[in-house]
Scaffold this motif. Sequence first.
Motif, PDB file in Angstrom:
ATOM      1  N   VAL A   1      44.280 -30.605-166.858  1.00  0.00           N
ATOM      2  CA  VAL A   1      43.493 -31.370-167.824  1.00  0.00           C
ATOM      3  C   VAL A   1      42.114 -30.739-167.912  1.00  0.00           C
ATOM      4  CG1 VAL A   1      42.545 -33.643-168.395  1.00  0.00           C
ATOM      5  CG2 VAL A   1      44.752 -33.479-167.190  1.00  0.00           C
ATOM      6  N   TYR A   2      41.678 -30.442-169.137  1.00  0.00           N
ATOM      7  CA  TYR A   2      40.346 -29.881-169.316  1.00  0.00           C
ATOM      8  C   TYR A   2      39.754 -30.320-170.647  1.00  0.00           C
ATOM      9  CZ  TYR A   2      42.139 -26.191-172.459  1.00  0.00           C
ATOM     10  OH  TYR A   2      42.703 -25.506-173.512  1.00  0.00           O
ATOM     11  N   TRP A   3      38.445 -30.100-170.760  1.00  0.00           N
ATOM     12  CA  TRP A   3      37.692 -30.423-171.973  1.00  0.00           C
ATOM     13  C   TRP A   3      37.053 -29.146-172.512  1.00  0.00           C
ATOM     14  CZ3 TRP A   3      36.682 -35.416-173.988  1.00  0.00           C
ATOM     15  CH2 TRP A   3      37.204 -36.469-173.237  1.00  0.00           C
ATOM     16  N   GLN A   4      37.096 -28.985-173.810  1.00  0.00           N
ATOM     17  CA  GLN A   4      36.369 -27.909-174.481  1.00  0.00           C
ATOM     18  C   GLN A   4      35.068 -28.525-174.987  1.00  0.00           C
ATOM     19  OE1 GLN A   4      38.436 -26.201-177.804  1.00  0.00           O
ATOM     20  NE2 GLN A   4      36.857 -24.690-178.162  1.00  0.00           N
TER      21      GLN A   4
ATOM     22  N   LYS B   1      24.004 -32.201-155.923  1.00  0.00           N
ATOM     23  CA  LYS B   1      23.370 -33.506-156.130  1.00  0.00           C
ATOM     24  C   LYS B   1      24.060 -34.326-157.221  1.00  0.00           C
ATOM     25  CE  LYS B   1      18.989 -31.533-154.826  1.00  0.00           C
ATOM     26  NZ  LYS B   1      17.952 -30.723-155.399  1.00  0.00           N
ATOM     27  N   TYR B   2      25.104 -33.802-157.776  1.00  0.00           N
ATOM     28  CA  TYR B   2      25.814 -34.420-158.887  1.00  0.00           C
ATOM     29  C   TYR B   2      26.492 -35.722-158.448  1.00  0.00           C
ATOM     30  CZ  TYR B   2      29.522 -34.891-162.402  1.00  0.00           C
ATOM     31  OH  TYR B   2      30.378 -35.355-163.365  1.00  0.00           O
ATOM     32  N   VAL B   3      26.517 -36.682-159.348  1.00  0.00           N
ATOM     33  CA  VAL B   3      27.238 -37.928-159.114  1.00  0.00           C
ATOM     34  C   VAL B   3      28.158 -38.146-160.310  1.00  0.00           C
ATOM     35  CG1 VAL B   3      27.052 -40.424-158.804  1.00  0.00           C
ATOM     36  CG2 VAL B   3      25.361 -38.908-157.757  1.00  0.00           C
TER      37      VAL B   3
ATOM     38  N   LYS C   1      34.223 -49.643-161.281  1.00  0.00           N
ATOM     39  CA  LYS C   1      34.261 -48.771-160.101  1.00  0.00           C
ATOM     40  C   LYS C   1      32.873 -48.185-159.856  1.00  0.00           C
ATOM     41  CE  LYS C   1      38.882 -48.599-159.890  1.00  0.00           C
ATOM     42  NZ  LYS C   1      39.508 -49.682-159.284  1.00  0.00           N
ATOM     43  N   GLN C   2      32.675 -47.671-158.660  1.00  0.00           N
ATOM     44  CA  GLN C   2      31.398 -47.062-158.283  1.00  0.00           C
ATOM     45  C   GLN C   2      31.396 -45.569-158.637  1.00  0.00           C
ATOM     46  OE1 GLN C   2      28.656 -48.653-156.923  1.00  0.00           O
ATOM     47  NE2 GLN C   2      29.853 -50.441-157.494  1.00  0.00           N
ATOM     48  N   PRO C   3      30.230 -45.015-159.004  1.00  0.00           N
ATOM     49  CA  PRO C   3      30.110 -43.562-159.187  1.00  0.00           C
ATOM     50  C   PRO C   3      30.406 -42.857-157.856  1.00  0.00           C
ATOM     51  CG  PRO C   3      28.167 -44.713-160.005  1.00  0.00           C
ATOM     52  CD  PRO C   3      29.000 -45.724-159.278  1.00  0.00           C
ATOM     53  N   ILE C   4      30.800 -41.589-157.934  1.00  0.00           N
ATOM     54  CA  ILE C   4      31.207 -40.838-156.742  1.00  0.00           C
ATOM     55  C   ILE C   4      30.343 -39.598-156.595  1.00  0.00           C
ATOM     56  CG2 ILE C   4      33.133 -39.621-155.649  1.00  0.00           C
ATOM     57  CD1 ILE C   4      34.991 -41.273-157.521  1.00  0.00           C
TER      58      ILE C   4
ATOM     59  N   THR D   1      26.191 -32.759-170.871  1.00  0.00           N
ATOM     60  CA  THR D   1      27.291 -32.775-171.840  1.00  0.00           C
ATOM     61  C   THR D   1      28.550 -33.353-171.217  1.00  0.00           C
ATOM     62  OG1 THR D   1      26.378 -30.879-173.035  1.00  0.00           O
ATOM     63  CG2 THR D   1      28.721 -31.325-173.354  1.00  0.00           C
ATOM     64  N   ILE D   2      28.841 -32.976-169.970  1.00  0.00           N
ATOM     65  CA  ILE D   2      30.013 -33.529-169.278  1.00  0.00           C
ATOM     66  C   ILE D   2      29.890 -35.040-169.172  1.00  0.00           C
ATOM     67  CG2 ILE D   2      31.178 -33.667-167.027  1.00  0.00           C
ATOM     68  CD1 ILE D   2      30.508 -30.601-166.747  1.00  0.00           C
ATOM     69  N   ILE D   3      28.740 -35.518-168.747  1.00  0.00           N
ATOM     70  CA  ILE D   3      28.551 -36.963-168.595  1.00  0.00           C
ATOM     71  C   ILE D   3      28.705 -37.673-169.939  1.00  0.00           C
ATOM     72  CG2 ILE D   3      26.837 -38.749-168.054  1.00  0.00           C
ATOM     73  CD1 ILE D   3      25.930 -36.785-165.757  1.00  0.00           C
ATOM     74  N   LYS D   4      28.105 -37.109-170.972  1.00  0.00           N
ATOM     75  CA  LYS D   4      28.151 -37.739-172.300  1.00  0.00           C
ATOM     76  C   LYS D   4      29.548 -37.659-172.922  1.00  0.00           C
ATOM     77  CE  LYS D   4      26.302 -35.550-175.810  1.00  0.00           C
ATOM     78  NZ  LYS D   4      27.115 -35.140-176.881  1.00  0.00           N
ATOM     79  N   ASP D   5      30.140 -36.474-172.931  1.00  0.00           N
ATOM     80  CA  ASP D   5      31.399 -36.284-173.660  1.00  0.00           C
ATOM     81  C   ASP D   5      32.639 -36.662-172.862  1.00  0.00           C
ATOM     82  OD1 ASP D   5      29.839 -35.390-175.715  1.00  0.00           O
ATOM     83  OD2 ASP D   5      30.449 -33.296-175.573  1.00  0.00           O
TER      84      ASP D   5
END
Length: 183
Positions: free
Chosen positions: A62-65, A132-134, A142-145, A166-170
């Motif tokens: 599974v991936y996103w463009q 440092k990414y969450v 659910k809780q962020p990881i 962009t990952i977080i938004k899209d």
Amino acid sequence: MISLKRITKRKDLSDTLLQLYELSFPDAERRRPEQLFYLIENRNRFFFCEICYNHQSAGLFVYWQLDGCYFLEQLAIFPEMRNHSIGSQLLSYLEEYLPAPRLLEVEPEDDGMAGRRIRYYERNGYTIVDKKYVQPAFDPHKQPIPLWIMCNKILPEKELANFIDTIIKDVYQANLYCVDSPR
């Protein structure tokens, strides 16, 4: 030989692939089936693919463009197909198939599976670029990881920050647009 077969209709997602998806990833790190079906049928930047190895179903990818990069969300191989280097062959295949920077999330390093997974991706050309990414939760209940980001390229800090935004938004906010269903 590795190939990918993109699934674009809910009816084309086999029960065995859906089972692999549900068994391979913890509840907090996967979408509810309704969310998954919605994305498969309605988001052209979302790719749910069956991995084929020598014309046989071997797993899922599974991936996103996204704008300027790809986000590798999930990779799972059927247990009976493991130990054939299918995952490594897929990552090598992506060098040509997905030429832009490819980012993925991993659990922070430990002495167990997370450490082995990180070393696996490092052997396949990926480097830890953010500790440092969450990861936002797939489900608002659910809780962020806390996770780490790995990439196949070293990126300038600002470009990496833009890709993560962009990952977080899209990717994660895409769940907000999925049909709501009972949990």
